[in-house]
Enzyme design. Structure first.
Site, PDB file in Angstrom:
ATOM      1  N   ASP A 104     -12.696 -31.415   1.627  1.00  0.00           N
ATOM      2  CA  ASP A 104     -13.278 -30.457   0.700  1.00  0.00           C
ATOM      3  C   ASP A 104     -12.803 -30.710  -0.734  1.00  0.00           C
ATOM      4  OD1 ASP A 104     -13.561 -27.860  -0.784  1.00  0.00           O
ATOM      5  OD2 ASP A 104     -14.337 -27.195   1.153  1.00  0.00           O
ATOM      6  N   SER A 138     -16.937 -28.008  -3.346  1.00  0.00           N
ATOM      7  CA  SER A 138     -17.024 -27.291  -2.086  1.00  0.00           C
ATOM      8  C   SER A 138     -18.410 -26.661  -1.920  1.00  0.00           C
ATOM      9  CB  SER A 138     -15.908 -26.243  -2.018  1.00  0.00           C
ATOM     10  OG  SER A 138     -15.779 -25.721  -0.718  1.00  0.00           O
TER      11      SER A 138
END
Length: 817
Positions: free
Chosen positions: A338, A95
């Protein structure tokens, strides 16, 4: 002088706008790596010309008074006793941490500046900048929401979801965000790709594209986690049905830099790969609900608009999505989310990469994980039963993202315990093995001998265990099967079958059936006496010699382990121990032998005729009920002989013999020579002792010498050098569900500054922990930290204009240290 390597593997956790805090840490990691490079370049045997007086002289982007100069001062003080080289060779991120992993790896790979990335975070990581133009609310969008904004902000502040009372700028951004597009991601994924690409392009090299902060012979690995929304189908072999299929959604994007000993760089971080790196950063940070998913076509369209090429596109897709094509999937259609959805803390991937990295000297291996919010998952006393929405949010988002790293760290802890036990087992068995080898060689190891003598001893010494058939036969069979597995891998790759597919399993069955017919797989394994030549080996021995690449790697890595164990004797000046320079040179030669085996990691070494031979026998034969026929085994015998000639692994064994029979070994002190040669000739004893445990530790053939991995953390809780009025939660980006940094520049400046200060504090702690206890009193570590803190404030005072009060408070706190 004793030389030592401090090898850092850095793991970045996700954290949305807390990426800005992580970037501050990156700035210090880069300064430490640069300081180490300059310190070693000033050595008379490596550098030329006038020594560099400061980091600024070498790197104009650094201030005249840089923290890097303080790190260098530490290394110079330590250099009176130990010459320490600091290397970052593994980086993993997820992320927001994945973005920081991409930028740090790019800076380290080619010695680039991180200053443009600092400007990007401070100037462009703003909510109004990140909102998609078509999603951004205008003045009268959802006008009925205006009266609710102020009461809502008051409520959020009261519940601690804002860093403080919202100012006009923060209120404007929250209002626009809340009134922007609902039920579709409001943030602009294309804008994020643009920022990544522009930031990477602006990272200028220090002087030459061939510069690197990785020393020659070292490799840098970058691992970035993403989540494949649809997943890739994977077969699982069970009892009934024979094959079940499940979809795997976790995915790793891999990049590497190989700094060859010739000085050449094989790099995934050069300008040709910037679009690949930008896509990795975009994909890993595609926070669900905030950014739309990432797809390859997005970066293609962006590059087309700019008339920019993507020379490394095919390489990127082949390296990271080859298995998609093998399964009949198109990687360009993959929808990536993500990385934190399923793997927010990629410690396991980092550890697996660490085990493939070997050091040239005595090594202190550290895994450093950067956690901006280590206490976020702790229970709040008296918080009661969570409500409906709190339970849903926790189950669907918070708990998966912030799942603790206990399991991963527990695995490392168990690994370290077993590594210490393995070293103890080696130490205890050494006298016995040394005695057996001395008898087998008739004491000639301490005199002159040739490579032919060493080959004879290597081939014959295996029979020392033949009298213990229950051990010897089982061990020999395992080596045979290991070699056959390598043949199977070659054939499966040549036929372009997917690993672990039904077709690959059929190839395995046929090769093992052929091996039984040829006597390669047998009930017992007897070696002839007085073996002098490779051609005199029986069929099973010939298979191990010709295809036992895994065994050869293990043996050479064990020799490296034996050499590494000699370094402490060098530092204590024990009698009969070789000097470190001779050991270093020998390790370089052995590393070359190991590197020579890396050609077998894929089948590029095979000729077209050999690949065609594999396909002619094994391709699309599964539907023929009469296959394999007796004649097929004859064809396989001819194919195996052809593969053996093209692999030429017997030559690599002779090369290793030549190194260990060279004057470099013969000129070593008696104790050092005995240890190294006993480790080489007696490795079959060690393999029987160590292999079961190493397999249990998931150490494969590429694992280097047995080394412990010590774990260090950098977080606000661990950096205790600067404390402001007992304030522990100094990071403001945690607010607004970790999107707080996108609301106001002052929040970004706050977190970035604390990132640099915390990194200074913890990096000096890590450096000091590498120093022998006997000389730690030579370091005024608190004084060094204070000077580095002051230099951070002096450098950032002009840039961070939104937090003058914070800088004044920190300066006052530093003065009292």
């Amino acid at each position: 002088m004793k030389e030592k390597e401090l090898r850092l593997a850095v793991v970045f956790f996700g954290g949305v706008s807390l990426a800005i805090y992580q970037h501050g840490i990156n700035r210090e990691i880069l300064n430490l790596a640069r300081a180490s490079k300059i310190y070693h370049a000033d050595k008379p045997y490596e550098g030329q010309g006038k020594p560099v007086s400061s980091l600024h002289e070498r790197y104009p982007d650094e201030p005249e008074q840089s923290t890097g100069d303080v790190y260098r001062e530490f290394l110079e003080t330590l250099g009176k006793d130990v010459c320490l080289r600091v290397i970052v060779d593994v980086i993993a991120g997820s992320s927001a941490g994945g973005i920081n992993g991409v930028t740090l790896a790019t800076a380290l790979a080619h010695d680039r500046s991180l200053m443009p990335i600092t400007d990007m975070w401070l100037d462009d990581a703003d909510m109004l900048s990140l909102l998609a133009p078509e999603a951004k609310a205008h003045l009268w969008n959802k006008w009925y929401f205006w009266p609710l904004v102020h009461p809502l902000l008051t409520r959020l502040n009261r519940e601690g979801l804002l860093p403080g009372k919202a100012n006009a700028e923060m209120e404007k951004r929250i209002s626009v965000f809340l009134r922007s597009r609902w039920f579709k991601p409001p943030l602009d994924g294309r804008r994020l790709s643009t920022l990544m690409l522009d930031g990477l392009t602006a990272m200028k090299t220090s002087s030459s594209p061939w510069e690197s902060l990785l020393p020659q012979g070292a490799r840098l690995d970058l691992l970035v986690t993403v989540t494949d929304f649809r997943g890739i189908e994977q077969p699982i072999f069970i009892h009934d049905p024979a094959v079940a299929y499940e979809r795997e959604h976790r995915h790793l994007l891999r990049f590497s830099l190989d700094h060859r000993r010739t000085g050449h760089l094989l790099s995934d971080f050069d300008i040709d790969n910037f679009p690949s790196l930008a896509f990795a950063g975009r994909a890993t940070a595609s926070y669900p609900g905030a950014f739309p998913p990432a797809r390859i076509r997005e970066i293609d369209e962006l590059l087309a608009e700019r008339h920019m090429p993507w020379p490394a596109r095919a390489h990127f897709l082949d390296r990271n999505f080859r298995h998609y094509r093998e399964r009949g999937e198109n990687p360009e259609e993959a929808i990536l989310l993500d990385g934190s959805v399923l793997d927010n803390k990629p410690i396991t991937a980092c550890v697996e990469a660490i085990r493939t990295h070997c050091a040239f000297r005595e090594v202190d291996r550290r895994l450093v994980f950067i956690d901006p919010h280590p206490g976020i998952g702790r229970a709040v006393p008296g918080s009661g039963v969570p409500g409906f929405f709190a339970t849903l949010r926790g189950a669907l988002s918070d708990l998966p993202r912030h799942d603790p790293v206990y399991n991963e760290l527990a695995v490392i802890s168990r690994y370290n315990v077993q590594a210490r036990r393995l070293k103890a087992a080696i130490l205890n068995a050494r006298p016995i093995v040394a005695k057996l080898i001395a008898q087998a060689t008739e004491g000639r190891l301490r005199g002159d001998f040739t490579a032919d003598d060493l080959r004879h001893w290597r081939l014959s010494s295996i029979s020392l265990l033949s009298s213990t058939t229950i051990v010897y036969d089982v061990w020999m069979r395992s080596l045979v099967l290991e070699a056959l597995d390598f043949i199977v891998r070659i054939i499966v790759s040549a036929c372009q079958y997917t690993a672990n597919s039904p077709e690959a399993c059929q190839v395995q069955e046929v090769i093992e059936a052929w091996a039984r017919q040829q006597g390669v797989i047998a009930d017992s394994y007897a070696m002839p006496d007085n073996l002098y030549r490779n051609v005199d080996l029986p069929p099973f021995g010939k298979i191990i010699l010709d295809f036992g690449v895994i065994y050869k790697r293990r043996r050479l890595n064990f020799v490296l382990h034996e050499i590494n164990d000699l370094y402490p004797g060098v530092s204590s000046e024990q009698a009969g121990v070789a000097d470190s320079e001779s050991l270093d040179l020998l390790k370089i030669k052995i590393h070359k032998c190991i590197d020579e085996l890396s050609i077998f990691d894929d089948i590029d070494f095979l000729s077209r005729q050999a690949v065609a031979g594999c396909r002619e026998i094994f391709l699309e034969q599964g539907d023929d009920t009469t296959w394999p026929a007796p004649a097929t085994f004859e064809e396989i015998s001819r194919l195996v002989e052809r593969l053996a000639q093209e692999c030429d692994l017997a030559r690599t064994a002779d090369n290793a013999d030549a190194v260990l029979a060279s004057s470099l070994v013969l000129s070593l002190e008696e104790r050092s020579r005995d240890a190294i040669l006993t480790g080489y000739l007696g490795y079959f004893f060690w393999d029987i002792i160590l292999r079961p445990t190493m397999s249990a530790l998931s150490l494969d053939a590429d694992a280097g010498p047995i080394e412990e991995i010590l774990v260090d953390r950098i977080s606000p809780e661990d950096a205790s050098g600067i404390v402001l009025d007992e304030q522990k939660n100094v990071l403001l980006g945690r607010s607004f569900a970790s999107f707080g940094g996108f609301l106001d520049r002052s929040i970004r400046e706050n977190d970035y500054l604390w990132g640099r200060l915390h990194a200074v504090d913890r990096l000096f702690d890590i450096l000091l922990s590498t120093v022998p206890v006997s000389i730690r009193d030579n370091f005024a570590i608190d004084t060094l930290k204070k000077r580095a803190f002051e230099r951070v404030l002096e450098e950032e005072r002009q840039r961070l204009t939104s937090v003058p009060a914070l800088i004044a408070r920190i300066k006052a706190a530093i003065e009292h240290l």
